[in-house]
Scaffold this motif. Sequence first.
Motif, PDB file in Angstrom:
ATOM      1  N   UNK A 111       0.822  -1.206   0.000  1.00 43.91           N
ATOM      2  CA  UNK A 111       0.000   0.000   0.000  1.00 43.91           C
ATOM      3  C   UNK A 111       0.862   1.265   0.000  1.00 43.91           C
ATOM      4  N   UNK A 112       2.086   1.166   0.498  1.00 41.56           N
ATOM      5  CA  UNK A 112       3.020   2.283   0.494  1.00 41.56           C
ATOM      6  C   UNK A 112       4.248   1.867  -0.308  1.00 41.56           C
ATOM      7  N   UNK A 113       4.640   2.692  -1.222  1.00 38.17           N
ATOM      8  CA  UNK A 113       5.785   2.408  -2.080  1.00 38.17           C
ATOM      9  C   UNK A 113       6.782   3.565  -2.010  1.00 38.17           C
ATOM     10  N   UNK A 114       8.076   3.231  -2.123  1.00 36.79           N
ATOM     11  CA  UNK A 114       8.650   1.890  -2.197  1.00 36.79           C
ATOM     12  C   UNK A 114       8.703   1.226  -0.832  1.00 36.79           C
ATOM     13  N   UNK A 115       8.863  -0.072  -0.837  1.00 39.34           N
ATOM     14  CA  UNK A 115       8.916  -0.812   0.413  1.00 39.34           C
ATOM     15  C   UNK A 115      10.249  -0.578   1.119  1.00 39.34           C
ATOM     16  N   UNK A 116      10.198  -0.670   2.438  1.00 37.06           N
ATOM     17  CA  UNK A 116      11.400  -0.522   3.258  1.00 37.06           C
ATOM     18  C   UNK A 116      11.791  -1.885   3.806  1.00 37.06           C
ATOM     19  N   UNK A 117      13.042  -2.309   3.596  1.00 34.69           N
ATOM     20  CA  UNK A 117      13.464  -3.619   4.126  1.00 34.69           C
ATOM     21  C   UNK A 117      13.305  -3.686   5.637  1.00 34.69           C
ATOM     22  N   UNK A 118      13.086  -4.900   6.130  1.00 32.64           N
ATOM     23  CA  UNK A 118      12.872  -5.106   7.555  1.00 32.64           C
ATOM     24  C   UNK A 118      14.051  -4.634   8.394  1.00 32.64           C
ATOM     25  N   UNK A 119      15.277  -4.917   7.954  1.00 31.72           N
ATOM     26  CA  UNK A 119      16.443  -4.541   8.746  1.00 31.72           C
ATOM     27  C   UNK A 119      16.586  -3.026   8.807  1.00 31.72           C
ATOM     28  N   UNK A 120      16.244  -2.330   7.722  1.00 34.39           N
ATOM     29  CA  UNK A 120      16.304  -0.862   7.741  1.00 34.39           C
ATOM     30  C   UNK A 120      15.258  -0.300   8.694  1.00 34.39           C
ATOM     31  N   UNK A 121      14.078  -0.900   8.683  1.00 35.15           N
ATOM     32  CA  UNK A 121      13.034  -0.475   9.606  1.00 35.15           C
ATOM     33  C   UNK A 121      13.460  -0.728  11.051  1.00 35.15           C
ATOM     34  N   UNK A 122      14.130  -1.842  11.280  1.00 34.14           N
ATOM     35  CA  UNK A 122      14.621  -2.156  12.619  1.00 34.14           C
ATOM     36  C   UNK A 122      15.662  -1.153  13.094  1.00 34.14           C
ATOM     37  N   UNK A 123      16.548  -0.734  12.186  1.00 38.88           N
ATOM     38  CA  UNK A 123      17.571   0.243  12.541  1.00 38.88           C
ATOM     39  C   UNK A 123      16.932   1.577  12.913  1.00 38.88           C
ATOM     40  N   UNK A 124      15.902   1.979  12.160  1.00 38.91           N
ATOM     41  CA  UNK A 124      15.276   3.275  12.394  1.00 38.91           C
ATOM     42  C   UNK A 124      14.394   3.287  13.634  1.00 38.91           C
ATOM     43  N   UNK A 125      13.633   2.201  13.867  1.00 37.23           N
ATOM     44  CA  UNK A 125      12.628   2.225  14.921  1.00 37.23           C
ATOM     45  C   UNK A 125      12.706   1.053  15.896  1.00 37.23           C
ATOM     46  N   UNK A 126      13.635   0.127  15.692  1.00 40.45           N
ATOM     47  CA  UNK A 126      13.770  -0.984  16.630  1.00 40.45           C
ATOM     48  C   UNK A 126      14.074  -0.533  18.048  1.00 40.45           C
TER      49      UNK A 126
END
Length: 223
Positions: A111-126
């Motif tokens: 629904x949102x593009x482009x997709x963000x890889x899981x590890x990048x999301x973890x680095x930003x908000x983990x």
Amino acid sequence: MQFHYLRQPLWLLGPLLLLVTGVVPTLWLPISSIFLGPNIASLLSLTGLDCIFNLGATLFLLMADSTARPNKESEGCSSKPPSSYSFWNIIANVAGFIIPSVMFIASQKGLLQPQLPLISWGVLLGPYFLLLLVQLLTEMLTWHWQSPVWLVTPVVYESYRLLQLMRGLKLGAEVGAPSWTVHTLRGLVCCWVLVLGVQLMRVAWYAGFTARAYQQQSAEVGS
């Protein structure tokens, strides 16, 4: 009386501990020295940096609790927050979990593009999610133990959360985060500034309420 004099250095030691463990590493430690890219090592390094703050925050709250206790052991000290206060604090923390989680799920669903890889999301908000969970647990413990520090606990964690999110905005360019991710981080900064402002208003209200209650009690005793 001896314990009273021993508590006096805590008024300076506690804030200094927050400064050394929270602000100094986050603002003066070069991100390039701990961030090697969107990988597990960087995620663990950022999490370790926040764990240093969490250790300092825990010690600070213990010191604050000690200074709030009466000098005489025979005098009890219990402070229970209003139920409405506890309810809205839980709502704010849960919303802090749900909003970025929904955005990430929407990205994975396309629904949102482009997709963000899981590890990048973890680095930003983990680390953000981890510290938010720690705050929720700490608040519940202060409510259960009826500790006087229940009023300042969210202020301590939410102030550092703003530093976390600003760090995430800086790292967004490093991991190639899409625009929707940056907007999400900006939205979270705005939300937590609002929540922190409400918490500070509560501190002012509680201080005034306590002062009025003390004056009324003194007037009743005098009469």
